[in-house]
Write a protein that holds these residues in place. Structure first.
Motif, mmCIF file in Angstrom:
data_model
loop_
_atom_site.group_PDB
_atom_site.id
_atom_site.type_symbol
_atom_site.label_atom_id
_atom_site.label_comp_id
_atom_site.label_asym_id
_atom_site.label_seq_id
_atom_site.Cartn_x
_atom_site.Cartn_y
_atom_site.Cartn_z
ATOM 1 N N GLY A 51 97.278 43.382 64.176
ATOM 2 C CA GLY A 51 96.061 43.716 63.513
ATOM 3 C C GLY A 51 96.022 43.622 61.929
ATOM 4 O O GLY A 51 95.277 44.017 61.441
ATOM 5 N N GLN A 111 104.530 36.231 65.832
ATOM 6 C CA GLN A 111 105.256 37.538 65.877
ATOM 7 C C GLN A 111 106.741 37.472 66.094
ATOM 8 O O GLN A 111 107.469 38.418 65.775
ATOM 9 C CB GLN A 111 104.765 38.422 66.996
ATOM 10 N N LYS A 119 96.021 38.212 60.838
ATOM 11 C CA LYS A 119 96.380 36.749 60.990
ATOM 12 C C LYS A 119 95.363 35.783 61.695
ATOM 13 O O LYS A 119 95.150 34.714 61.034
ATOM 14 C CB LYS A 119 97.840 36.742 61.563
ATOM 15 N N THR A 178 92.406 36.429 62.132
ATOM 16 C CA THR A 178 90.912 36.541 61.343
ATOM 17 C C THR A 178 91.269 35.471 60.305
ATOM 18 O O THR A 178 90.256 34.932 60.125
ATOM 19 C CB THR A 178 90.756 37.619 60.920
HETATM 20 N N1 LIG Z 1 85.740 40.913 66.490
HETATM 21 C C1 LIG Z 1 86.206 41.880 65.789
HETATM 22 N N2 LIG Z 1 85.478 42.904 65.538
HETATM 23 C C2 LIG Z 1 85.939 43.940 64.859
HETATM 24 N N3 LIG Z 1 87.102 44.170 64.460
HETATM 25 C C3 LIG Z 1 87.790 43.301 64.641
HETATM 26 C C4 LIG Z 1 87.449 41.922 65.251
HETATM 27 N N4 LIG Z 1 88.334 41.163 65.602
HETATM 28 C C5 LIG Z 1 89.518 41.792 64.825
HETATM 29 N N5 LIG Z 1 89.115 43.016 64.223
HETATM 30 C C6 LIG Z 1 90.060 43.922 63.593
HETATM 31 O O1 LIG Z 1 90.250 43.136 62.217
HETATM 32 C C7 LIG Z 1 91.867 43.348 61.890
HETATM 33 C C8 LIG Z 1 92.607 41.962 62.003
HETATM 34 O O2 LIG Z 1 92.645 41.485 63.341
HETATM 35 P P1 LIG Z 1 93.307 40.147 63.629
HETATM 36 O O3 LIG Z 1 92.989 39.881 64.966
HETATM 37 O O4 LIG Z 1 93.170 39.076 62.673
HETATM 38 O O5 LIG Z 1 94.877 40.663 63.443
HETATM 39 P P2 LIG Z 1 96.206 39.855 63.905
HETATM 40 O O6 LIG Z 1 97.007 39.929 62.773
HETATM 41 O O7 LIG Z 1 95.792 38.459 64.303
HETATM 42 O O8 LIG Z 1 96.929 40.735 65.079
HETATM 43 P P3 LIG Z 1 97.522 40.403 66.376
HETATM 44 O O9 LIG Z 1 98.940 40.235 66.090
HETATM 45 O O10 LIG Z 1 97.368 41.915 67.201
HETATM 46 O O11 LIG Z 1 96.997 39.300 67.016
HETATM 47 C C9 LIG Z 1 92.091 44.531 63.066
HETATM 48 O O12 LIG Z 1 92.130 45.747 62.474
HETATM 49 C C10 LIG Z 1 91.448 44.152 64.247
HETATM 50 O O13 LIG Z 1 91.164 45.284 65.031
#
Ligand SMILES: Nc1ncnc2c1ncn2[C@@H]1O[C@H](COP(=O)(O)OP(=O)(O)OP(=O)(O)O)[C@@H](O)[C@H]1O
Ligand SMILES: [Mg+2]
Length: 239
Positions: free
Chosen positions: A46, A197, A49, A51
């Protein structure tokens, strides 16, 4: 391979900020990737990354800040136009179509610029995929699906590859094979921005690292700097 400071910049992300509805997902993210590098985004679940990679591909609705791919600003461009600038994305969920064969999946992404690998060249890199060329996507193992997901973006002609958690859920022997493949792709002229990760895996492969926490870059270091600051890095990643 040592990438010099003078290598061309393939990707420049400056002060990127993005929201999901009212929630802020990224705040002032600045990242640079130079030609020939393997750069890794680290961070807990979360952190932001995926995003960040989605923002580079133009897959987020709203964002502010500047993103340049191979020197071209991507502001306002649709994802296809950004892909044509020479960047390809292998998503965390892999996106293999169960009803299509391996080869049909491989042929799915369009060739957007010259210099992409042929299907035969992709089969040389991943001989398993050749053996399974007529098998439906559902019949592939997790490792084979991941190889297919990486293999098919090599056809597009993009030289900058964004790989999201390509070792997730895979057996150590497959993880090792993927590491060798990424390293070989760099030797063949590709540049890689990967999300991982698996810090142990990434620390042997990537040249430089950014740590993302709560949508912000909280640390950055080179592979050579890891040994001297391991406790600090492990604490930041919750290892
Ligand atoms: N489609 C969405 N709608 C609303 N919030 C979202 C959405 N996608 C991600 N988020 C939120 O945005 C934040 C960043 O999410 P992201 O998927 O970029 O994290 P990440 O670092 O890739 O995590 P992971 O290691 O679990 O894949 C998190 O708090 C997540 O809950
Ligand atoms: Mg993610």
């Amino acid at each position: 391979m040592v990438v010099t400071e003078t290598a061309r910049t393939c990707l420049k992300v400056g002060k990127l900020t993005a929201h999901y509805d009212e929630t802020i997902a990224l705040q002032d993210i600045s990242i640079e990737v130079r030609e020939g590098e393997i750069v890794c985004l680290l961070g807990r679940n979360g952190a932001g990354k995926t995003t960040t990679l989605r923002a580079v591909m133009g897959l987020l609705g709203r964002r502010t800040g500047a993103i340049e791919v191979n020197g071209h600003a991507t502001e306002g461009l649709p994802p296809e136009a950004i892909a044509r600038l020479g960047v390809a994305y292998c998503p965390e969920e892999r996106g293999i179509f169960a009803s299509l064969t391996t080869e049909e999946n491989l042929l799915l992404p369009p060739v957007l610029s010259p210099g992409g690998l042929s299907v035969d060249e992709i089969y040389e890199i991943f001989p398993n995929l050749k053996t399974r060329r007529s098998s439906p996507g559902t019949r592939l193992s997790g490792g084979e699906q991941q190889m297919l997901a990486i293999g098919r973006i090599l056809r597009t002609g993009a030289k900058l590859l964004l790989l999201d958690e390509c070792t997730e859920g895979l057996a150590p022997i497959i993880v090792q094979k993927i590491g060798q493949t990424v390293s070989m792709l760099r030797d063949r002229g590709f540049t890689v921005l990967m999300v991982e990760q698996n810090f142990r895996f990434a620390s042997q492969l990537a040249d430089r690292f950014y740590v993302i926490e709560s949508g912000a870059v909280i640390d950055q270091f080179t592979r050579a700097e890891i040994a001297g600051r391991l406790p600090h890095i492990e604490a930041a990643l919750g290892l």
